[in-house]
Write a protein that holds these residues in place. Structure first.
Motif, short mmCIF file in Angstrom:
data_model
loop_
_atom_site.label_atom_id
_atom_site.label_comp_id
_atom_site.label_asym_id
_atom_site.label_seq_id
_atom_site.Cartn_x
_atom_site.Cartn_y
_atom_site.Cartn_z
N PHE A 146 0.84 -1.20 0.00
CA PHE A 146 0.00 0.00 0.00
C PHE A 146 0.87 1.25 0.00
CE2 PHE A 146 0.65 1.37 4.40
CZ PHE A 146 1.12 0.22 5.01
N ALA A 147 0.27 2.37 -0.42
CA ALA A 147 0.99 3.65 -0.40
C ALA A 147 0.65 4.39 0.87
CB ALA A 147 0.61 4.48 -1.62
N MET A 148 1.66 4.82 1.60
CA MET A 148 1.41 5.63 2.79
C MET A 148 0.63 6.88 2.37
SD MET A 148 2.51 4.39 5.65
CE MET A 148 2.60 5.79 6.76
N PRO A 149 -0.48 7.18 3.06
CA PRO A 149 -1.25 8.35 2.64
C PRO A 149 -0.54 9.66 2.98
CG PRO A 149 -2.26 7.25 4.54
CD PRO A 149 -1.11 6.41 4.13
N GLU A 150 0.45 9.60 3.84
CA GLU A 150 1.25 10.79 4.20
C GLU A 150 2.71 10.36 4.19
OE1 GLU A 150 0.26 13.91 5.17
OE2 GLU A 150 -1.86 13.40 4.94
N GLY A 151 3.59 11.25 3.77
CA GLY A 151 5.02 11.00 3.88
C GLY A 151 5.53 9.96 2.91
N THR A 152 6.80 9.61 3.09
CA THR A 152 7.43 8.65 2.18
C THR A 152 7.54 7.29 2.87
OG1 THR A 152 9.61 9.12 3.06
CG2 THR A 152 8.89 10.48 1.19
N ARG A 212 13.92 3.25 -3.01
CA ARG A 212 13.72 3.87 -4.33
C ARG A 212 12.44 3.30 -4.91
NH1 ARG A 212 18.60 0.36 -6.77
NH2 ARG A 212 17.49 -1.56 -6.55
N ALA A 213 11.89 4.05 -5.88
CA ALA A 213 10.62 3.61 -6.45
C ALA A 213 10.78 2.22 -7.07
CB ALA A 213 10.17 4.61 -7.51
N SER A 214 9.81 1.37 -6.82
CA SER A 214 9.91 -0.02 -7.27
C SER A 214 9.64 -0.15 -8.77
CB SER A 214 8.88 -0.83 -6.47
OG SER A 214 7.99 -1.50 -7.31
N HIS A 215 10.45 -0.97 -9.45
CA HIS A 215 10.26 -1.17 -10.89
C HIS A 215 8.91 -1.83 -11.16
CE1 HIS A 215 11.71 -5.25 -9.86
NE2 HIS A 215 11.16 -5.66 -10.98
N VAL A 216 8.41 -2.58 -10.17
CA VAL A 216 7.12 -3.26 -10.33
C VAL A 216 6.01 -2.22 -10.42
CG1 VAL A 216 5.49 -4.83 -9.20
CG2 VAL A 216 7.96 -5.31 -9.11
N ARG A 220 3.90 8.15 -5.83
CA ARG A 220 3.09 7.16 -5.09
C ARG A 220 3.93 5.91 -4.84
NH1 ARG A 220 1.05 9.00 -2.13
NH2 ARG A 220 -0.45 7.46 -1.46
N ALA A 221 4.68 5.52 -5.89
CA ALA A 221 5.50 4.31 -5.79
C ALA A 221 6.54 4.45 -4.67
CB ALA A 221 6.18 4.01 -7.12
N ALA A 222 7.04 5.68 -4.49
CA ALA A 222 8.08 5.90 -3.47
C ALA A 222 7.49 5.88 -2.06
CB ALA A 222 8.80 7.21 -3.74
N ALA A 223 6.16 5.83 -1.97
CA ALA A 223 5.51 5.79 -0.64
C ALA A 223 5.02 4.38 -0.31
CB ALA A 223 4.33 6.77 -0.63
N ALA A 224 5.45 3.40 -1.10
CA ALA A 224 4.88 2.05 -0.94
C ALA A 224 5.51 1.27 0.21
CB ALA A 224 5.04 1.26 -2.24
N ILE A 225 4.65 0.66 0.99
CA ILE A 225 5.07 -0.18 2.12
C ILE A 225 4.47 -1.58 1.91
CG2 ILE A 225 4.67 -0.60 4.61
CD1 ILE A 225 6.67 1.57 4.26
N ARG A 226 5.30 -2.59 2.08
CA ARG A 226 4.81 -3.97 1.94
C ARG A 226 4.73 -4.64 3.31
NH1 ARG A 226 8.61 -8.19 -0.92
NH2 ARG A 226 9.66 -8.00 1.09
N VAL A 227 3.56 -5.21 3.56
CA VAL A 227 3.35 -6.01 4.77
C VAL A 227 3.09 -7.43 4.29
CG1 VAL A 227 1.74 -6.38 6.68
CG2 VAL A 227 2.49 -4.07 6.12
N SER A 228 3.93 -8.37 4.70
CA SER A 228 3.74 -9.75 4.24
C SER A 228 3.72 -10.70 5.44
CB SER A 228 4.80 -10.15 3.21
OG SER A 228 6.11 -9.88 3.66
#
Ligand SMILES: Cc1ncc(COP(=O)(O)O)c(C=O)c1O
Length: 391
Positions: free
Chosen positions: A304-310, A337-341, A351-359
């Motif tokens: 998901f993309a953090m709605p605030e910040g990076t 860095r922004a994900s190639h995916v 938006r890509a630079a704000a992405a956080i993965r929870v697995s």
């Protein structure tokens, strides 16, 4: 803070070692034998490897004699991606490698294909391979008398998005090509199997609760690899030289058995926790972007993309609060860095630079999900306040 009090939600980077895998490894370490030796010690080591080979083959419905153990998923990908694959005795080198734009770097780099023979195919906004583009490219190549090796992952490590492997296999075979499938994230988490039509399948032990540094390439019976990566001794039926990592392989086998036995129940448990988590995200940020949410995904992954910040500020906040998550691929963590995916899916760079993965994985509990949501809510609240004060 000790490991027990942490909330570990980064199972796509590496999963926690399963107790059965640890036990199998400790038992194997007690053996002195080299599996190539003919004496009793050697035969005992060989027996451990052959048992693990059965267990790993069973994970994806393959045949034990077609499992080649490697040092991990990366090596298995590099072993698979060569013009020197022979199928049904056809010794002509393959002409091209076609991959999707969202593959793991070990595939995207083209492995053993010359750079000018590697092509990347587009994915749609959900991260699913564009089958029309694949079909059109295969038709052009077939007309020119060229044969392709196509490499498409079963599930993406960042988004969890699943690819339609059976449909892809149909297209590839209709055009005389071969299909390699990187199933590192899908095996043991979905019902992915060789029956999908893949000719070569990559697996990695540490994503399913086995040790790091062990993987496998599973071949369909028709395929052989003419040119090895590691040359020397005749181990792994000549496909990969070097004394086998007996303890690692034994741990891989045990992890594969555990993952296979409880798979359907565990997938349902994790999907339910994932849904609780995503509902919690939406309660704090109703418009939150959850990437790939409209299509089939792994049951354990939310990007998901953090709605605030990076992502960088969020990662630090999560880590300090005792929650381990990741920003996209682990390989590029440490340097966010922004994900190639996401870029390949057409997500704007910001938006890509704000992405956080929870697995999630076999150690994940409801408590972990609540901890993570609590930190998310606090972090977003603090960043919103900071933005409010700055305005
Ligand atoms: C989809 C995918 N393929 C391959 C690999 C590489 O596997 P290994 O870490 O065993 O080299 C990874 C690991 O992150 C992965 O997620």
């Amino acid at each position: 803070m000790n490991a027990a009090s942490r909330t570990y939600l980064d199972h796509n980077a590496t999963s926690a070692l399963r107790p059965d895998a640890r036990d199998a490894m400790l038992a194997a370490l007690e053996h002195a034998g080299n599996a190539s030796s003919v004496h009793a010690e050697g035969r005992a080591a060989r027996a451990l490897i052959e048992r693990a080979r059965e267990e790993v083959a069973a994970l994806v419905g393959g045949q034990a004699r077609n499992v080649v153990f490697t040092s991990g998923g990366t090596e298995a990908n590099v072993l698979a991606l060569t013009p020197g694959l022979e199928a049904c005795g056809d010794k002509r080198p393959l002409d091209r490698l076609l991959t999707s734009a969202v593959e793991h770097p070990s595939v995207l780099d083209g492995a053993r294909f010359p750079a000018d023979r590697v092509e990347r195919l587009p994915v749609d906004g959900d991260g699913v391979l564009d089958l029309d583009a694949l079909s059109a490219r295969l038709a052009v190549l077939a007309k020119a008398g060229e044969r392709a090796l196509v490499s498409v992952q079963a599930a993406n490590n960042e988004t969890g998005v699943l690819q339609p492997i059976a449909a892809i296999a149909g297209l590839v075979h209709d055009h005389g090509g071969l299909l390699h499938c990187d199933a590192v994230q899908a095996a043991g988490r979905t019902d992915f199997a060789m029956a999908s039509g893949a000719d070569l399948v990559t697996l990695s032990a540490h994503k399913i609760g086995g040790p790091q540094g062990v993987g496998a390439l599973v071949l369909s019976p028709a395929v052989t690899i003419a040119d090895r990566v590691l040359r020397g001794g005749g181990q792994e039926r000549g496909a990969r030289a070097g004394t086998e990592n007996v303890a690692g392989i034994a741990g891989f086998g045990a992890a594969a058995s555990c993952a296979r036995e409880g798979r359907a129940e565990e997938a349902a448990r994790l999907a339910a926790l994932r849904d609780v988590f995503e509902a919690g995200l939406r309660a704090v940020a109703p418009d939150i972007d959850v990437f790939g949410a409209r299509v089939g995904r792994l049951p354990n992954t939310t990007l998901f993309a953090m709605p605030e910040g990076t992502a960088e500020t969020a990662l630090i906040a999560f880590d300090l609060a005792g929650v381990a998550v990741s920003s996209g691929a682990a390989c590029s963590s440490g340097k966010v860095r922004a994900s190639h995916v996401l870029l390949a899916m057409g997500v704007p760079r910001e938006r890509a630079a704000a992405a956080i993965r929870v697995s999630l994985g076999w150690t994940t509990t409801r408590n972990h999900i609540e901890n993570c949501l609590e930190v998310f809510e606090k972090t977003v609240g603090a960043l919103r306040n900071r933005r409010g004060r700055a305005a």
